[in-house]
Design a protein around this motif. Structure first.
Motif, PDB file in Angstrom:
ATOM      1  N   VAL A   1     -38.802 -24.352 -50.746  1.00 39.37           N
ATOM      2  CA  VAL A   1     -40.262 -24.356 -50.577  1.00 39.37           C
ATOM      3  C   VAL A   1     -40.902 -23.569 -51.703  1.00 39.37           C
ATOM      4  N   ARG A   2     -40.321 -22.436 -52.033  1.00 33.32           N
ATOM      5  CA  ARG A   2     -40.902 -21.599 -53.083  1.00 33.32           C
ATOM      6  C   ARG A   2     -40.875 -22.334 -54.417  1.00 33.32           C
ATOM      7  N   SER A   3     -39.776 -23.056 -54.649  1.00 34.96           N
ATOM      8  CA  SER A   3     -39.660 -23.812 -55.906  1.00 34.96           C
ATOM      9  C   SER A   3     -40.671 -24.951 -55.951  1.00 34.96           C
ATOM     10  N   SER A   4     -40.813 -25.643 -54.823  1.00 30.25           N
ATOM     11  CA  SER A   4     -41.789 -26.756 -54.781  1.00 30.25           C
ATOM     12  C   SER A   4     -43.191 -26.232 -54.990  1.00 30.25           C
ATOM     13  N   LEU A   5     -43.540 -25.127 -54.360  1.00 33.61           N
ATOM     14  CA  LEU A   5     -44.877 -24.546 -54.533  1.00 33.61           C
ATOM     15  C   LEU A   5     -45.094 -24.131 -55.991  1.00 33.61           C
ATOM     16  N   SER A   6     -44.071 -23.572 -56.561  1.00 36.20           N
ATOM     17  CA  SER A   6     -44.210 -23.149 -57.955  1.00 36.20           C
ATOM     18  C   SER A   6     -44.455 -24.350 -58.857  1.00 36.20           C
ATOM     19  N   ASN A   7     -43.762 -25.464 -58.583  1.00 35.81           N
ATOM     20  CA  ASN A   7     -43.983 -26.665 -59.380  1.00 35.81           C
ATOM     21  C   ASN A   7     -45.394 -27.192 -59.172  1.00 35.81           C
ATOM     22  N   THR A   8     -45.847 -27.177 -57.934  1.00 30.92           N
ATOM     23  CA  THR A   8     -47.191 -27.682 -57.646  1.00 30.92           C
ATOM     24  C   THR A   8     -48.229 -26.838 -58.362  1.00 30.92           C
ATOM     25  N   LEU A   9     -48.022 -25.530 -58.367  1.00 27.11           N
ATOM     26  CA  LEU A   9     -49.007 -24.650 -58.998  1.00 27.11           C
ATOM     27  C   LEU A   9     -48.949 -24.757 -60.524  1.00 27.11           C
TER      28      LEU A   9
ATOM     29  N   ASN B   1     -50.947 -20.731 -42.800  1.00 31.56           N
ATOM     30  CA  ASN B   1     -52.389 -20.802 -42.502  1.00 31.56           C
ATOM     31  C   ASN B   1     -53.220 -20.339 -43.689  1.00 31.56           C
ATOM     32  N   GLU B   2     -52.761 -19.273 -44.327  1.00 31.45           N
ATOM     33  CA  GLU B   2     -53.497 -18.772 -45.488  1.00 31.45           C
ATOM     34  C   GLU B   2     -53.419 -19.780 -46.647  1.00 31.45           C
ATOM     35  N   LEU B   3     -52.234 -20.367 -46.799  1.00 29.35           N
ATOM     36  CA  LEU B   3     -52.078 -21.362 -47.863  1.00 29.35           C
ATOM     37  C   LEU B   3     -52.993 -22.559 -47.610  1.00 29.35           C
ATOM     38  N   GLU B   4     -53.091 -22.960 -46.382  1.00 26.14           N
ATOM     39  CA  GLU B   4     -53.930 -24.089 -46.039  1.00 26.14           C
ATOM     40  C   GLU B   4     -55.402 -23.745 -46.240  1.00 26.14           C
ATOM     41  N   ALA B   5     -55.748 -22.519 -45.941  1.00 26.11           N
ATOM     42  CA  ALA B   5     -57.128 -22.086 -46.137  1.00 26.11           C
ATOM     43  C   ALA B   5     -57.472 -22.073 -47.619  1.00 26.11           C
ATOM     44  N   ARG B   6     -56.566 -21.585 -48.436  1.00 29.61           N
ATOM     45  CA  ARG B   6     -56.833 -21.594 -49.885  1.00 29.61           C
ATOM     46  C   ARG B   6     -56.907 -23.032 -50.418  1.00 29.61           C
ATOM     47  N   ALA B   7     -56.093 -23.932 -49.825  1.00 29.50           N
ATOM     48  CA  ALA B   7     -56.157 -25.334 -50.270  1.00 29.50           C
ATOM     49  C   ALA B   7     -57.514 -25.931 -49.948  1.00 29.50           C
ATOM     50  N   ASP B   8     -58.109 -25.528 -48.880  1.00 29.17           N
ATOM     51  CA  ASP B   8     -59.431 -26.045 -48.512  1.00 29.17           C
ATOM     52  C   ASP B   8     -60.495 -25.578 -49.493  1.00 29.17           C
TER      53      ASP B   8
ATOM     54  N   THR C   1     -57.677 -19.479 -57.612  1.00 32.70           N
ATOM     55  CA  THR C   1     -56.995 -19.761 -56.337  1.00 32.70           C
ATOM     56  C   THR C   1     -55.502 -19.972 -56.577  1.00 32.70           C
ATOM     57  N   CYS C   2     -55.175 -20.740 -57.618  1.00 39.23           N
ATOM     58  CA  CYS C   2     -53.756 -20.996 -57.894  1.00 39.23           C
ATOM     59  C   CYS C   2     -53.027 -19.704 -58.255  1.00 39.23           C
ATOM     60  N   SER C   3     -53.733 -18.831 -58.969  1.00 41.63           N
ATOM     61  CA  SER C   3     -53.090 -17.559 -59.329  1.00 41.63           C
ATOM     62  C   SER C   3     -52.831 -16.706 -58.083  1.00 41.63           C
ATOM     63  N   ALA C   4     -53.785 -16.740 -57.163  1.00 42.98           N
ATOM     64  CA  ALA C   4     -53.595 -15.967 -55.915  1.00 42.98           C
ATOM     65  C   ALA C   4     -52.410 -16.501 -55.116  1.00 42.98           C
ATOM     66  N   ILE C   5     -52.303 -17.814 -55.036  1.00 51.93           N
ATOM     67  CA  ILE C   5     -51.178 -18.410 -54.305  1.00 51.93           C
ATOM     68  C   ILE C   5     -49.875 -18.098 -55.023  1.00 51.93           C
ATOM     69  N   ARG C   6     -49.904 -18.139 -56.296  1.00 49.29           N
ATOM     70  CA  ARG C   6     -48.678 -17.916 -57.073  1.00 49.29           C
ATOM     71  C   ARG C   6     -48.183 -16.466 -56.868  1.00 49.29           C
ATOM     72  N   SER C   7     -49.123 -15.561 -56.697  1.00 45.88           N
ATOM     73  CA  SER C   7     -48.727 -14.155 -56.543  1.00 45.88           C
ATOM     74  C   SER C   7     -48.038 -13.881 -55.197  1.00 45.88           C
ATOM     75  N   THR C   8     -48.225 -14.779 -54.214  1.00 51.36           N
ATOM     76  CA  THR C   8     -47.602 -14.566 -52.882  1.00 51.36           C
ATOM     77  C   THR C   8     -46.308 -15.320 -52.713  1.00 51.36           C
ATOM     78  N   LEU C   9     -45.848 -16.039 -53.691  1.00 50.82           N
ATOM     79  CA  LEU C   9     -44.625 -16.838 -53.527  1.00 50.82           C
ATOM     80  C   LEU C   9     -43.400 -15.950 -53.301  1.00 50.82           C
ATOM     81  N   GLY C  10     -43.449 -14.740 -53.833  1.00 49.48           N
ATOM     82  CA  GLY C  10     -42.293 -13.850 -53.653  1.00 49.48           C
ATOM     83  C   GLY C  10     -42.065 -13.438 -52.192  1.00 49.48           C
ATOM     84  N   GLN C  11     -43.099 -13.626 -51.359  1.00 52.19           N
ATOM     85  CA  GLN C  11     -42.951 -13.252 -49.938  1.00 52.19           C
ATOM     86  C   GLN C  11     -42.140 -14.287 -49.151  1.00 52.19           C
ATOM     87  N   LEU C  12     -41.962 -15.457 -49.733  1.00 44.70           N
ATOM     88  CA  LEU C  12     -41.199 -16.491 -49.031  1.00 44.70           C
ATOM     89  C   LEU C  12     -39.716 -16.240 -49.243  1.00 44.70           C
TER      90      LEU C  12
END
Length: 835
Positions: free
Chosen positions: A287-295, A646-653, A308-319
């Motif tokens: 999942v982390r790899s797929s998200l990184s590719n998407t970003l 949920n947070e990821l979905e909110a940022r996607a919105d 927004t993408c930078s914020a999401i990218r900064s949380t990938l390490g939590q997965l």
């Protein structure tokens, strides 16, 4: 013969039913109910209520108290009885001084008897010479009517007093006859009570002897139940140390099962968590790899989108995963060791120990069979000795002879009843004759007063008085004449009965009521100079026994047993015959042979001991519980995947609609799916273990068990060793102690029986109320029937006799006013001595 027969019966009973209270009475010993000693109810009520005559009796006693106010001269009588003739002169003077009241009254009575006939003779001779009022001449005076009225009134008063006296004497005379008729009933009642005493005593003795069977049966019952009684007590005392040791061993069996269950819980949870951790780690990396590719999409480089993408990218390490269960040590070896230990059923081994220890009562019963048989034989011997000893004495024959003796004497007494009735009839006739003499004088007085008063004419002169008036005067003179003739006879009877009856009342009846008479009779060496106490000297030929007539009477008055009343323990001490200490010693000697061997009791077999030691060596103390708790306390992932999704979905919105938004929402959906399919099962595995406890609780249980296990097992083995040592080496002390208590309990049944026998001897057996009733009956007949009535008779007759003197004077003086005179004078105020 009566005394010897009654005494023999009690002595014989004492020989079969007595004993001291030597053995201690155990407070928890069951009380034996021996019932009530069979006894009849004596019918004699030795009590007399004089009724209305009691008033006259009290008056006579009051008069006697005035005549003789001195107390009973016990010391004086004692000295008179003991001193020689020469030394008695001074005591005679004291006796005369004591009797001074009676002496004075008797002297006055004698003077009366001697002087009244002499005075009467002189008076008659004087009147025959026309002196002393014999001249048929009456001088006229102004106060003649007043004088006549005064003389008539005084004569009426005197006649009333004499009437009261003669009524008192007549009532006493009739009362004596009436009460003597009751004497036969009292004698027969006393005889029936004595026969009841003779008939009940053997039955009471048999009853008391037979009640030994109750004590014997209770002892036999305890002997038959020696296992539950003695064995249970030994079991109870040893159980204070044995049972806690067995309980501790049994608790270790439970601890083994709990340890196995905890190990199984941890092992199962650990396998689940390790498998889940590997899959979760791989999925999170994907999942982390797929998200990184998407970003990395060029769309994320636009102005607002790039933030927004930078914020999401900064949380990938939590997965990533947080707890790493793959590095935890394997506990399958410890689980296998515990399983091996549990193959030995420690609970069953401990239950065998319980069962072996609980067989103590049965072991006691089996090992004391010989002792119990010996004690039963001793009980049979005691019963046989009591029975054979009681049959050595002819109790029933003695009481039968006593009954025959009573019957024969009752028949002899009944022979005298007609003679007594005849003598009483003569006495009654004599007393009535004396009363009739007084009544004759009263008749002359009444007729004289009646004729004189009715025939008197105050206008007639003394020489012209009517026939009726003259007759009244003659009747009064006749009454005076009969008074002179009979008064000295009456006084002689009064004086004689007064001296006898008064002294009997003061020296016998009154001292009997206040027990002074008993004290006099019980005075040492009085009745017999060679006997200190005459009653035991006469009955037992042992005057040193502290037995008095007063104490015997008082005991019988309280209806105590003859054994206590006569203090027969001084002759045959039941405490020495049926001595409870002898039987206690016999029981103690029998129980000295009680040897109970409890070495056959095995509390914990060798297999059980080895099982406990193997349990301590299962290796559960070598597990790294800190590592387990450290990983268990961590979360499954670094971040809550649902919150992250949920947070990821909110940022996607927040992004413009397009492929980037859809891709991010797809990744959020994938994260939710990972959470539901992998994280949730792992959390459940950590949170619930077989729906009873958490993994953390199981680990802590194992940690606590591992820490305490060596000491617990050492303590259990030490307790088992101490309990077995107690049974093997020190149980004899417990057995001896409990056997002693059991023996005391057995002996207490003898003690209860003996105490009951002693109490029955003192209160129930051969209750001697009939003997005190005989004395009371004699007192009632002699004092209440005869003496009181006789004293009341002389009191009334004496009153009549004394008032005959003024009656003579008043009759002679008053007759002058009623008789027809031969001559008369003119009115004259001079005073004439005899009218």
């Amino acid at each position: 013969m009566v005394t010897k027969a009654g005494l023999l019966a009690l002595l014989l009973w004492g020989s079969v039913s007595g004993g001291p209270h030597a053995a201690p009475q155990r407070s928890h010993s069951p009380a034996l109910d021996f019932g009530f000693v069979p006894a009849g109810v004596y019918e004699t009520h030795a009590y007399f209520e004089p009724g209305a005559m009691g008033i006259l009796f009290h008056m006579v006693r009051a008069f006697l108290y005035v005549v003789q106010p001195n107390p009973f001269p016990r010391d004086l009588i004692t000295k008179l009885a003991k001193e020689n003739i020469g030394a008695k002169q001074a005591q005679y003077q004291k006796a005369i001084y004591y009797e001074m009241g009676f002496v004075v009254c008797a002297v006055l009575g004698v003077f009366f008897v001697l002087l009244v006939p002499l005075v009467g003779l002189c008076f008659c001779m004087c009147r025959c010479c026309d002196n002393c009022g014999g001249e048929m001449h009456q001088r006229q005076r102004k106060n003649a009517e007043c004088q006549r009225g005064f003389l008539a009134t005084m004569l009426v008063a005197t006649s009333l007093i004499i009437t009261a006296g003669v009524l008192c004497a007549s009532a006493a005379n009739q009362n004596l006859s009436n009460q003597l008729k009751h004497t036969r009933r009292l004698v027969n009642s006393n005889m029936r009570d004595l026969k009841m005493f003779a008939n009940d005593t053997p039955a009471q003795i048999d009853y008391l002897t037979a009640q030994y069977v109750m004590a014997k049966n209770r002892v036999l019952s305890d002997l038959d139940n020696i296992g539950p009684l003695l064995g249970s007590k030994i079991h109870e005392q040893l159980g204070k140390e044995v049972l806690p040791a067995l309980d501790a061993a049994l608790s270790m069996a439970g601890a083994m099962r709990e340890t196995k269950e905890a190990l199984e819980n941890v092992s199962t949870a650990l396998e689940t968590l390790q498998d889940g951790t590997d899959r979760l780690q791989a999925d999170l990396v994907g999942v982390r790899s797929s998200l990184s590719n998407t970003l990395s999409d060029p769309a994320c480089s636009n102005g607002a989108v790039s933030y927004t993408c930078s914020a999401i990218r900064s949380t990938l390490g939590q997965l990533s995963i947080s707890a790493n269960f793959s590095g935890l040590p394997d506990i399958s070896e410890q689980l296998a060791n515990v399983d091996s230990v549990l193959k030995v059923d420690l609970s069953n081994i401990v239950q065998k120990g319980y069962s072996s220890f609980n067989d103590t009562p049965a072991m006691v019963r089996e090992q004391t069979r010989t002792v119990v048989s010996g004690l039963k034989g001793m009980l049979d011997g005691i019963g046989a000795n009591i029975t054979s000893f009681s049959r050595m004495f002819p109790i029933h024959a003695s009481m039968a002879n006593f009954t025959i003796f009573l019957t024969e004497n009752q028949m002899k007494i009944e022979v005298f009843y007609p003679q007594i009735d005849q003598m009483d009839f003569y006495r009654w006739i004599g007393c009535i004759a004396l009363c009739c003499l007084v009544v004759l004088i009263l008749t002359f007085n009444c007729l004289g007063l009646l004729c004189g008063h009715c025939g008197y004419d105050k206008h007639a002169s003394p020489t012209t008085r009517g026939c009726l008036s003259n007759t009244g005067g003659n009747l009064l003179m006749a009454g005076a004449g009969f008074s002179f003739i009979f008064s000295w006879v009456l006084m002689a009877v009064v004086t004689a009965t007064f001296v006898v009856g008064g002294n009997v009342e003061k020296l016998v009846c009154e001292p009997f009521e206040n027990r002074q008479l008993f004290k006099l009779i019980d005075t040492p060496y009085l009745v017999n100079p060679g006997l200190k106490n005459f009653l035991p000297g006469m009955l037992f030929q042992n005057p040193q026994i502290d037995l008095t007539l007063e104490s015997f009477y008082r005991s019988c008055k309280d209806n105590k047993g003859l054994y206590a009343a006569l203090k027969l323990d001084n002759i045959f001490n039941v405490n020495k015959f049926l001595n409870s200490s002898v039987y206690t010693k016999d029981v103690a000697r029998v129980f000295e042979d009680v040897k109970v061997d409890l070495k056959g009791i095995v509390l914990l077999e060798r297999a059980g001991r080895e099982n406990l030691i193997d349990f301590s060596n299962t290796g559960i103390s070598e597990i790294n519980y800190a590592a387990f708790l450290a990983e268990v306390n961590k979360g499954v992932t670094v971040v809550d995947l649902l919150a992250f999704a949920n947070e990821l979905e909110a940022r996607a919105d927040q992004l413009p609609r397009g492929a980037l938004e859809n891709a991010l929402k797809g990744h959020a959906s994938s994260i939710r799916q990972i959470h539901a399919q992998q994280v949730v099962p792992m959390e459940q595995a950590m949170k619930f273990v077989r729906a009873r406890s958490t993994l953390s609780q199981s680990i802590r249980l194992l940690q606590r068990t591992a820490a305490e296990l060596p000491d617990k097992i050492d303590n259990v083995l030490s307790a088992i060793d101490a309990a077995e040592y107690l049974i093997t080496h020190n149980a004899s002390h417990v057995v001896k102690q409990e056997t002693s208590k059991y023996m005391q309990n057995i002996a207490s049944y003898f003690t209860q029986y003996i105490d009951w026998v002693k109490m029955s001897l003192s209160t129930d057996v051969a209750a001697c109320k009939p003997f005190s009733n005989i004395v009371d009956t004699a007192d009632i007949v002699a004092c209440s029937f005869i003496v009181d009535s006789m004293n009341t008779f002389w009191f009334g007759l004496g009153c009549c006799t004394v008032f005959l003197i003024p009656n003579i004077i008043l009759s002679v003086r008053l007759a002058k006013f009623y008789r027809r005179m031969d001559t008369e004078d003119v009115y004259d105020d001079t005073v004439e001595g005899w009218n």
